[in-house]
Write a protein that holds these residues in place. Sequence first.
Motif, PDB file in Angstrom:
ATOM      1  N   TYR A  95       0.755  -1.198  -0.056  1.00 28.46           N
ATOM      2  CA  TYR A  95      -0.072   0.040  -0.069  1.00 28.46           C
ATOM      3  C   TYR A  95       0.959   1.338   0.010  1.00 28.46           C
ATOM      4  N   PHE A  96       1.779   1.350   0.871  1.00 29.34           N
ATOM      5  CA  PHE A  96       2.892   2.258   0.815  1.00 29.34           C
ATOM      6  C   PHE A  96       3.325   2.551  -0.737  1.00 29.34           C
ATOM      7  N   VAL A  97       3.795   1.629  -1.373  1.00 28.52           N
ATOM      8  CA  VAL A  97       4.438   1.670  -2.759  1.00 28.52           C
ATOM      9  C   VAL A  97       3.199   2.490  -3.698  1.00 28.52           C
ATOM     10  N   LEU A  98       1.923   1.795  -3.722  1.00 28.46           N
ATOM     11  CA  LEU A  98       0.909   2.230  -4.430  1.00 28.46           C
ATOM     12  C   LEU A  98       0.616   3.822  -4.104  1.00 28.46           C
ATOM     13  N   GLY A  99       0.976   4.088  -2.779  1.00 26.01           N
ATOM     14  CA  GLY A  99       0.592   5.461  -2.339  1.00 26.01           C
ATOM     15  C   GLY A  99       1.709   6.344  -2.942  1.00 26.01           C
ATOM     16  N   LYS A 100       3.026   6.092  -2.968  1.00 24.01           N
ATOM     17  CA  LYS A 100       4.024   6.710  -3.633  1.00 24.01           C
ATOM     18  C   LYS A 100       3.579   7.154  -5.212  1.00 24.01           C
ATOM     19  N   ILE A 101       3.136   5.820  -5.713  1.00 26.47           N
ATOM     20  CA  ILE A 101       3.132   6.132  -7.099  1.00 26.47           C
ATOM     21  C   ILE A 101       1.904   7.016  -7.561  1.00 26.47           C
ATOM     22  N   SER A 102       0.800   6.969  -6.426  1.00 27.43           N
ATOM     23  CA  SER A 102      -0.123   8.347  -6.614  1.00 27.43           C
ATOM     24  C   SER A 102       0.351   9.313  -6.505  1.00 27.43           C
ATOM     25  N   ALA A 103       1.032   9.780  -5.485  1.00 24.55           N
ATOM     26  CA  ALA A 103       1.687  10.887  -5.175  1.00 24.55           C
ATOM     27  C   ALA A 103       2.500  11.301  -6.201  1.00 24.55           C
ATOM     28  N   ASP A 104       3.399  10.582  -6.815  1.00 24.88           N
ATOM     29  CA  ASP A 104       4.036  11.039  -8.120  1.00 24.88           C
ATOM     30  C   ASP A 104       3.353  11.476  -9.180  1.00 24.88           C
ATOM     31  N   HIS A 105       2.064  10.991  -9.286  1.00 25.66           N
ATOM     32  CA  HIS A 105       1.235  11.394 -10.395  1.00 25.66           C
ATOM     33  C   HIS A 105       0.045  12.429  -9.764  1.00 25.66           C
ATOM     34  N   ASN A 106       0.388  12.908  -8.836  1.00 31.84           N
ATOM     35  CA  ASN A 106      -0.294  14.151  -8.262  1.00 31.84           C
ATOM     36  C   ASN A 106      -1.706  13.926  -8.023  1.00 31.84           C
ATOM     37  N   ASN A 107      -1.979  12.452  -7.871  1.00 35.34           N
ATOM     38  CA  ASN A 107      -3.353  12.113  -7.127  1.00 35.34           C
ATOM     39  C   ASN A 107      -3.221  11.947  -5.700  1.00 35.34           C
ATOM     40  N   HIS A 108      -3.323  13.225  -5.178  1.00 35.28           N
ATOM     41  CA  HIS A 108      -2.951  13.412  -3.733  1.00 35.28           C
ATOM     42  C   HIS A 108      -4.085  12.636  -2.678  1.00 35.28           C
ATOM     43  N   THR A 109      -5.343  12.919  -3.265  1.00 34.87           N
ATOM     44  CA  THR A 109      -6.459  12.287  -2.444  1.00 34.87           C
ATOM     45  C   THR A 109      -6.155  10.802  -2.444  1.00 34.87           C
ATOM     46  N   LYS A 110      -5.809  10.188  -3.510  1.00 33.89           N
ATOM     47  CA  LYS A 110      -5.619   8.505  -3.423  1.00 33.89           C
ATOM     48  C   LYS A 110      -4.299   8.417  -2.693  1.00 33.89           C
ATOM     49  N   ALA A 111      -3.451   8.995  -2.818  1.00 28.14           N
ATOM     50  CA  ALA A 111      -2.047   8.898  -1.996  1.00 28.14           C
ATOM     51  C   ALA A 111      -2.262   9.099  -0.453  1.00 28.14           C
ATOM     52  N   LEU A 112      -3.172   9.829  -0.225  1.00 26.27           N
ATOM     53  CA  LEU A 112      -3.381  10.137   1.201  1.00 26.27           C
ATOM     54  C   LEU A 112      -4.261   8.757   1.577  1.00 26.27           C
ATOM     55  N   GLU A 113      -5.146   8.419   1.001  1.00 31.37           N
ATOM     56  CA  GLU A 113      -5.833   6.834   1.492  1.00 31.37           C
ATOM     57  C   GLU A 113      -4.894   6.083   1.563  1.00 31.37           C
ATOM     58  N   LEU A 114      -3.983   5.876   0.715  1.00 33.36           N
ATOM     59  CA  LEU A 114      -3.070   4.793   0.634  1.00 33.36           C
ATOM     60  C   LEU A 114      -2.117   4.643   1.907  1.00 33.36           C
ATOM     61  N   PHE A 115      -1.549   5.901   1.966  1.00 37.86           N
ATOM     62  CA  PHE A 115      -0.543   6.049   3.000  1.00 37.86           C
ATOM     63  C   PHE A 115      -1.223   5.908   4.339  1.00 37.86           C
ATOM     64  N   GLU A 116      -2.450   6.396   4.366  1.00 35.67           N
ATOM     65  CA  GLU A 116      -2.982   6.229   5.819  1.00 35.67           C
ATOM     66  C   GLU A 116      -3.307   4.687   6.093  1.00 35.67           C
ATOM     67  N   LYS A 117      -3.467   3.989   5.238  1.00 33.27           N
ATOM     68  CA  LYS A 117      -3.867   2.498   5.289  1.00 33.27           C
ATOM     69  C   LYS A 117      -2.456   1.856   5.500  1.00 33.27           C
ATOM     70  N   ALA A 118      -1.596   2.315   4.890  1.00 33.61           N
ATOM     71  CA  ALA A 118      -0.195   1.674   5.234  1.00 33.61           C
ATOM     72  C   ALA A 118       0.356   1.958   6.773  1.00 33.61           C
ATOM     73  N   SER A 119       0.001   3.169   7.071  1.00 29.89           N
ATOM     74  CA  SER A 119       0.420   3.690   8.671  1.00 29.89           C
ATOM     75  C   SER A 119      -0.387   2.850   9.711  1.00 29.89           C
ATOM     76  N   VAL A 120      -1.797   2.470   9.405  1.00 29.64           N
ATOM     77  CA  VAL A 120      -2.504   1.736  10.168  1.00 29.64           C
ATOM     78  C   VAL A 120      -2.013   0.273  10.332  1.00 29.64           C
ATOM     79  N   LEU A 121      -1.596  -0.217   9.135  1.00 28.92           N
ATOM     80  CA  LEU A 121      -1.080  -1.723   9.118  1.00 28.92           C
ATOM     81  C   LEU A 121       0.234  -1.806   9.796  1.00 28.92           C
ATOM     82  N   ALA A 122       0.878  -0.933   9.554  1.00 29.85           N
ATOM     83  CA  ALA A 122       2.432  -0.954  10.137  1.00 29.85           C
ATOM     84  C   ALA A 122       2.753   0.158  10.914  1.00 29.85           C
ATOM     85  N   PRO A 123       2.313   0.184  12.038  1.00 25.09           N
ATOM     86  CA  PRO A 123       2.446   1.273  12.991  1.00 25.09           C
ATOM     87  C   PRO A 123       3.891   1.671  13.474  1.00 25.09           C
ATOM     88  N   GLU A 124       4.725   0.676  13.386  1.00 25.20           N
ATOM     89  CA  GLU A 124       6.306   0.643  13.798  1.00 25.20           C
ATOM     90  C   GLU A 124       7.193   0.826  12.610  1.00 25.20           C
TER      91      GLU A 124
END
Length: 532
Positions: free
Chosen positions: A42-71
Amino acid sequence: MVSTDNTFIRQGLLAIQNKQYREIYDQAIARIHKNVKDAPAYFVLGKISADHNNHTKALELFEKASVLAPESEYCQAYYAQMLTLSGDQIKAKHQADRCAELTINDHHIADMLGVIYTRAGFHELAVPWFKKAVALNPNVANYHYNLGASLQFIGDFEGADAAYKACLALDKDNYRALSSLAQLTKQPTGSPLVAQLEARFSRAANDADAQLHLGHAIAKCLEDTGDYPNSLNWLHKAKAGKQRGASAVDFASIITGLKALTTDQANEGIEDSPIFVVGLPRTGTTLVDRIIGSHSQVHSAGELSLFGNLIKQAVKTPSNLTLDYETVEAAVMFNGETFEHLGREYIALTGELSRGAARVIDKMPLNFFYCGLIHQALPNAKIIALRRNPMDSCLSNYRQLLTTQQAYYAYTYDLLETAKFYCLFDELMAHWTKTLPEDRFMQVQYEDIVFNQLGQTQRLLEFCGLDWEEACLNFHENDAPVSTASSVQVRQPLYSGSIGRWQRYGDKLNELEHYLKGQGIDTNQGLPANTQ
């Protein structure tokens, strides 16, 4: 427990850096098919979205990654960064706090945390992270620049000077560090820094941002030596490239929309009374912020974009501008319940920013647009609008390098456009004075503060409902961070040297003066008789 091995994250960052999007995207999708809770994917997909200026999707994906991997420091830090890029600085700060509790040994993550804290206004928290980034990898010029900027904001000018010079030792063409050096101290006649700046300006012929920074720095150095006409010429050259590419904001229609607001039925359900200091940039807003912020019951939260963002989120207009006519048109129709919700949300989000003080200052200058809406949402808020001599106001806006990230400041790329903006500001201030209660909205003349510091300080504190404290006269001793263009000046006692500054430019400002007078503006407003 889901594995948070950062190997795939590092592979993904490298692949994205090399623009190998399809390959790493397919790998991420395959990992999710195997394990729907695969945080690195999910992190990698978030970074791809951010790189393509899809910030809304990137925010959603990074949030999911952060919840799944708190450490995972990567998942936590990149989510915080995306919150910052989305304008949610308060939530970004909370997320950065969570990341800061982890073991961070990656220099890029350390620098990222510093940037997040800086944008949230917590420069004292940013400095240790920038220092850590430099310690982990001293060979990245930008880390030294970021450290220098935060050191400047907290008043450590010697440290800032050393950091900027360390940046330039690694990257002699770093225009931000070079131009920042010019701001730290007054430059003498014949300063070698001017020759460096001019040479770098010539090499930046195809870089409008670089020429903007460098030209402003050259103009400042020439001002230091009293060469005002040549200083103005350099400002014109500095802004030429940005002016050609600037997109206009229709401020006239925005103000027309704001005037339709009914402000005599403010919701009284919220007792909190934050203090808003508004006005044109470089007209004394930071000075008033420091005066009131020196009171023991008050803490300045800096320049918050929060209120405007809350309005935008509530109306859900489709444009990428926070403030436009459509947004205003919808906002002025809010009912009392909606305004109360906005007010309570604002109070909740600014709670931590008060640092334990009873009152908080929001010193975003462009909140002058929102004065009526602020009163509706926060009926007990105190709004202080700064005024300054019209000619000095226009010149100070034109000669100041404001952020290039917001279209709202593009008016400063042209002197006549700056004058037009001033006239619209003047019109709106007259409207707010007429329609808002005098115990909630007050205009203050910058020149009056300079020439009657005691009387105006008493007036400010009385308006805010604060008891007298001597510290407010000694605002320059306040060691709180300052992240505005006044970071050097406000650490000095009051001085009158900038009053009537425009008169030093001779006939170079005749066109500006004629335009303002033609619009019915008194160009001597605020000036003592002996300077007129």
